[in-house]
Design a protein around this motif. Structure first.
Motif, short mmCIF file in Angstrom:
data_model
loop_
_atom_site.label_atom_id
_atom_site.label_comp_id
_atom_site.label_asym_id
_atom_site.label_seq_id
_atom_site.Cartn_x
_atom_site.Cartn_y
_atom_site.Cartn_z
N ALA A 14 -1.14 25.67 4.34
CA ALA A 14 -0.43 25.14 4.09
C ALA A 14 -0.08 24.99 1.99
O ALA A 14 0.86 24.70 1.77
N LEU A 15 -1.57 26.16 1.45
CA LEU A 15 -0.89 25.80 0.04
C LEU A 15 0.78 26.30 -0.27
O LEU A 15 0.83 26.42 -1.03
N SER A 16 0.73 28.78 0.86
CA SER A 16 1.69 28.47 0.59
C SER A 16 3.14 28.55 1.10
O SER A 16 3.73 28.20 0.61
N MET A 17 2.91 27.18 2.03
CA MET A 17 3.98 25.82 2.37
C MET A 17 4.11 24.93 0.94
O MET A 17 5.19 24.43 1.30
N SER A 18 3.38 24.69 0.43
CA SER A 18 3.11 23.48 -0.54
C SER A 18 5.08 23.83 -1.78
O SER A 18 4.56 24.88 -2.28
N THR A 19 4.69 22.43 -2.02
CA THR A 19 5.54 22.46 -3.00
C THR A 19 6.03 21.19 -4.24
O THR A 19 6.38 21.37 -4.74
N GLY A 20 5.21 20.61 -3.69
CA GLY A 20 4.64 19.35 -4.64
C GLY A 20 3.57 19.47 -6.07
O GLY A 20 2.91 20.42 -6.33
N ASP A 21 3.84 19.04 -6.41
CA ASP A 21 3.43 18.58 -8.00
C ASP A 21 2.18 18.40 -8.60
O ASP A 21 1.22 18.97 -8.63
N ILE A 22 1.17 18.25 -6.91
CA ILE A 22 -0.20 17.45 -6.43
C ILE A 22 -0.55 18.22 -4.99
O ILE A 22 0.42 17.61 -4.62
N VAL A 23 -1.24 18.58 -4.93
CA VAL A 23 -1.87 18.71 -4.12
C VAL A 23 -3.40 18.33 -3.59
O VAL A 23 -4.31 18.23 -4.33
N ILE A 24 -3.24 17.95 -2.01
CA ILE A 24 -5.34 17.11 -1.81
C ILE A 24 -5.50 18.06 -0.87
O ILE A 24 -4.54 18.48 0.54
N VAL A 25 -6.88 18.35 -0.88
CA VAL A 25 -7.49 18.94 0.16
C VAL A 25 -8.30 17.86 0.38
O VAL A 25 -9.20 17.30 -0.32
N GLN A 26 -7.67 17.71 2.25
CA GLN A 26 -8.92 16.40 2.41
C GLN A 26 -9.62 16.68 4.37
O GLN A 26 -8.11 17.00 4.75
N ASP A 27 -10.71 16.44 4.51
CA ASP A 27 -10.56 17.73 6.26
C ASP A 27 -10.82 16.33 6.28
O ASP A 27 -10.57 15.54 6.62
N ALA A 28 -9.52 17.31 7.98
CA ALA A 28 -10.04 15.48 8.71
C ALA A 28 -10.32 15.02 9.37
O ALA A 28 -9.94 14.32 10.74
N ASP A 29 -11.78 15.35 9.25
CA ASP A 29 -12.95 15.04 9.75
C ASP A 29 -13.67 13.64 10.39
O ASP A 29 -14.02 12.70 10.61
N LEU A 30 -12.33 12.84 9.33
CA LEU A 30 -12.69 11.40 8.64
C LEU A 30 -13.83 10.44 7.95
O LEU A 30 -14.41 9.48 8.45
N GLU A 31 -14.25 11.47 7.88
CA GLU A 31 -15.21 11.22 6.57
C GLU A 31 -15.36 11.24 5.67
O GLU A 31 -15.72 10.09 4.67
N TYR A 32 -13.54 11.34 4.90
CA TYR A 32 -13.17 10.70 3.90
C TYR A 32 -11.95 10.12 4.02
O TYR A 32 -11.49 9.73 4.90
#
Length: 172
Positions: free
Chosen positions: A17-35
């Motif tokens: 995902a980081l290698s494909m990112s282009t934004g000014d800010i990246v957020i890492v959020q698990d997809a397990d619905l806990e956050y």
């Protein structure tokens, strides 16, 4: 959207995902619905206002949270303490699965990132500390799951995390 041909773990997915990112800010959020994505404004604020290079969401700074496993919280505190000893940071929740970073910084760390699974959390913490990044923590809400609801992390992951903390702070 990118689909890994086979599951290689959280760290591998984040590197992709980081290698494909282009934004000014990246957020890492698990997809397990806990956050809760409703916490994004709080997580982004220290970066947007120029105080921080990275921001960790802490489950232990007073946000609303589901009360669950005592020994998980003890393990988390021990892992955070050990990480803090080696990074000289004073985090309350190194293992949080909620992190935001300036995109340029995150992408600059990409060549160093090696963790395939849950080792990503100790590794990114060590890499950010090594880069002298300005790190903030903010309270977030947390709705943890039980094992019956799909929680997968266990004591073996805790032992592996101690190894990852050692490896990424002292051996690489």
């Amino acid at each position: 959207l990118y689909r890994q041909p086979m599951n290689r773990g959280k760290g591998a997915a984040i590197r992709q995902a980081l290698s494909m990112s282009t934004g000014d800010i990246v957020i890492v959020q698990d997809a397990d619905l806990e956050y809760d994505p409703a916490d994004w404004p709080t997580l982004l604020e220290p970066i947007l206002d120029g105080r921080a290079d990275a921001c960790f969401g802490s489950r232990f700074l007073g946000g609303t949270h589901r009360v669950l496993y005592y020994w998980h919280s003890v393990g988390n505190h021990l892992l955070t303490l050990y990480s803090n000893m080696l990074t000289n940071l004073n985090l309350t929740d190194m293992e949080t699965c909620y992190k935001a970073m300036r995109g340029e910084l995150a992408r600059s760390l990409l060549p160093q990132l090696r963790a395939e699974r849950f080792g990503f959390e100790p590794e990114i913490t060590a890499r950010l500390a090594g880069a002298n990044a300005r790190i903030y923590e903010v309270p977030i809400s947390y709705s943890g799951r039980t094992y019956a609801e799909g929680k997968k992390i266990g004591w073996k992951d805790g032992i592996a995390a101690f190894w990852h903390i050692t490896k990424f702070n002292l051996l690489s």
